[in-house]
Design a protein around this motif. Structure first.
Motif, short mmCIF file in Angstrom:
data_model
loop_
_atom_site.label_atom_id
_atom_site.label_comp_id
_atom_site.label_asym_id
_atom_site.label_seq_id
_atom_site.Cartn_x
_atom_site.Cartn_y
_atom_site.Cartn_z
N HIS A 28 0.86 -1.18 0.00
CA HIS A 28 0.00 0.00 0.00
C HIS A 28 0.90 1.23 0.00
N CYS A 29 0.56 2.22 -0.81
CA CYS A 29 1.37 3.43 -0.89
C CYS A 29 0.46 4.65 -0.88
N GLU A 30 0.82 5.65 -0.09
CA GLU A 30 0.08 6.89 -0.06
C GLU A 30 1.01 8.01 0.39
N THR A 31 0.60 9.25 0.16
CA THR A 31 1.39 10.37 0.65
C THR A 31 1.21 10.49 2.16
N ILE A 32 2.18 11.09 2.82
CA ILE A 32 2.07 11.29 4.27
C ILE A 32 0.86 12.15 4.59
N ARG A 138 12.33 10.49 -6.19
CA ARG A 138 11.85 9.98 -7.49
C ARG A 138 11.38 8.54 -7.38
N LEU A 139 12.06 7.75 -6.55
CA LEU A 139 11.69 6.34 -6.38
C LEU A 139 10.31 6.22 -5.73
N PHE A 140 10.08 6.94 -4.64
CA PHE A 140 8.78 6.86 -3.96
C PHE A 140 7.68 7.54 -4.77
N GLN A 141 8.03 8.55 -5.51
CA GLN A 141 7.06 9.20 -6.40
C GLN A 141 6.59 8.22 -7.46
N ALA A 142 7.54 7.45 -8.02
CA ALA A 142 7.19 6.45 -9.02
C ALA A 142 6.33 5.34 -8.41
N LEU A 143 6.63 4.95 -7.17
CA LEU A 143 5.83 3.94 -6.49
C LEU A 143 4.39 4.42 -6.32
N GLN A 144 4.24 5.66 -5.88
CA GLN A 144 2.90 6.21 -5.69
C GLN A 144 2.15 6.29 -7.01
N ARG A 145 2.83 6.69 -8.07
CA ARG A 145 2.19 6.81 -9.38
C ARG A 145 1.72 5.45 -9.89
N GLU A 146 2.56 4.42 -9.72
CA GLU A 146 2.17 3.07 -10.16
C GLU A 146 1.03 2.53 -9.31
N TYR A 147 1.08 2.81 -8.01
CA TYR A 147 0.05 2.30 -7.12
C TYR A 147 -1.31 2.92 -7.44
N ALA A 148 -1.31 4.19 -7.79
CA ALA A 148 -2.57 4.91 -8.01
C ALA A 148 -3.21 4.61 -9.35
N PRO A 150 -4.14 2.09 -12.57
CA PRO A 150 -4.21 0.70 -13.10
C PRO A 150 -3.68 0.62 -14.53
N GLN A 151 -2.37 0.52 -14.67
CA GLN A 151 -1.76 0.44 -15.98
C GLN A 151 -1.28 -0.99 -16.25
N PRO A 152 -1.04 -1.35 -17.52
CA PRO A 152 -0.51 -2.68 -17.83
C PRO A 152 0.82 -2.91 -17.11
N GLY A 153 0.98 -4.08 -16.55
CA GLY A 153 2.21 -4.40 -15.83
C GLY A 153 2.34 -3.74 -14.47
N ARG A 154 1.22 -3.28 -13.92
CA ARG A 154 1.25 -2.55 -12.65
C ARG A 154 1.90 -3.36 -11.54
N GLU A 155 1.46 -4.61 -11.38
CA GLU A 155 1.97 -5.42 -10.28
C GLU A 155 3.47 -5.66 -10.42
N LEU A 156 3.90 -5.90 -11.66
CA LEU A 156 5.33 -6.12 -11.90
C LEU A 156 6.14 -4.88 -11.54
N MET A 157 5.66 -3.71 -11.93
CA MET A 157 6.35 -2.46 -11.64
C MET A 157 6.38 -2.18 -10.14
N LEU A 158 5.24 -2.45 -9.46
CA LEU A 158 5.21 -2.23 -8.02
C LEU A 158 6.24 -3.10 -7.30
N HIS A 159 6.32 -4.36 -7.72
CA HIS A 159 7.31 -5.26 -7.12
C HIS A 159 8.72 -4.75 -7.37
N ALA A 160 8.99 -4.34 -8.60
CA ALA A 160 10.34 -3.90 -8.94
C ALA A 160 10.74 -2.66 -8.16
N LEU A 161 9.85 -1.67 -8.10
CA LEU A 161 10.17 -0.42 -7.41
C LEU A 161 10.29 -0.64 -5.91
#
Length: 296
Positions: A28-32, A138-148, A150-161
């Protein structure tokens, strides 16, 4: 204020959400600000039964309370919280950063794959981002963007980041622990270096000469001094020369030229520049100031 008794500390999946994990993801990812704003910027003491959290503070201030230990953080930092650790936060309203919550199996799987010890992720730790502030943002920003989204490969990207963030964390924890547990030999080497400095600082020896005299390389000596003395070897030498210069200016009637010569300076003008660079005033001004106040 005393920390609450363990039996009184609420256990949440996510703070304020009760015990049920609200999503299918293991992350789960969200802003503070997204959650803390709802609670007037204060997250009361609580714990998670089987969740790890990474709180990345990018901007603003955070009062962090972990197991009764309270600290104020005003620079970019990553706070790691393992399961069952009682923790709470108070944030400034201009806070910027992210909170990533991970299910325990994810951490265990990564730890095993990366060959990291079982004890690595067991204790809370706060790590300053330092020069890696932009990288982590940039890393956590990318995590938040992927989490928010529903793009193709979302789960894979979340795991990688998330894995990148965890590997960074694991490496920094190892470095942090190594810095707190300096081998005794390192202290012995530093003591020998300081003895050499004391014996020959008037000749202004080179760092290379002293490193050779105590049987270590220049990079090893530099790393050791910075870690244990918080100064470079050259700074240690210069501080000893400066101390002797101040003593001579304070307690003797030697002229400035005589002091410069006694401390190995071929040119009195160079001694004056050296003294001014380290103290902000000339040797003459320093000596004259002794009549108007104590030496600091």
């Amino acid at each position: 204020m005393n920390p609450p008794a363990v039996e009184q500390v609420p256990t949440f999946k996510l703070y304020g959400d009760g015990l049920d994990w609200p999503i299918a993801d293991l992350l789960h990812c969200e802003t503070i600000s997204a959650r803390s704003r709802v609670f007037q910027w204060e997250i009361g003491p609580h714990r998670h039964a089987d969740l790890y959290q990474l709180l990345y503070l990018h901007r603003g201030e955070a009062q962090i309370d972990i197991e009764g230990h309270r600290q104020s953080v005003r620079q970019a930092a990553l706070q790691f919280v393992p399961p069952l650790a009682v923790h709470g936060f108070r944030f400034s309203e201009n806070v910027e950063g992210y909170v990533v919550t991970l299910a325990a199996p994810w951490i265990e799987q990564l730890r095993a794959q990366a060959g990291m010890g079982q004890e690595l992720f067991q204790a809370p730790v706060c790590l300053l981002a330092g020069e890696e502030r932009g990288y982590l943002y940039r890393l956590f920003q990318a995590l938040q963007r992927e989490y928010a989204g529903p793009q193709p490969g979302r789960e894979l990207m979340l795991h990688a980041l998330a894995n990148v963030a965890l590997v960074w964390l694991g490496r920094r924890i190892q470095q942090h622990r190594a810095a707190l547990q300096v081998p005794e030999r390192g202290r012995e080497v530093l003591a020998r270096f300081q003895q050499q400095v004391e014996a020959c600082f008037r000749r202004q020896p080179s760092v290379e000469h002293l490193a050779h005299a105590i049987g270590v390389s220049v990079p090893q000596l530099n790393s050791l001094c910075r870690r244990l003395a918080k100064q470079s070897p050259l700074q240690i030498i210069h501080q000893r020369v400066l101390l002797e210069a101040k003593r001579n200016l304070t307690y003797t009637s030697m002229t400035i030229n005589q002091i410069a010569d006694a401390l190995g300076f071929a040119d009195p003008a160079y001694f004056a520049r050296f003294f001014r660079r380290l103290t902000g005033q000339s040797p003459r001004a320093f000596r004259e100031s002794l009549a108007t106040g104590p030496v600091v």
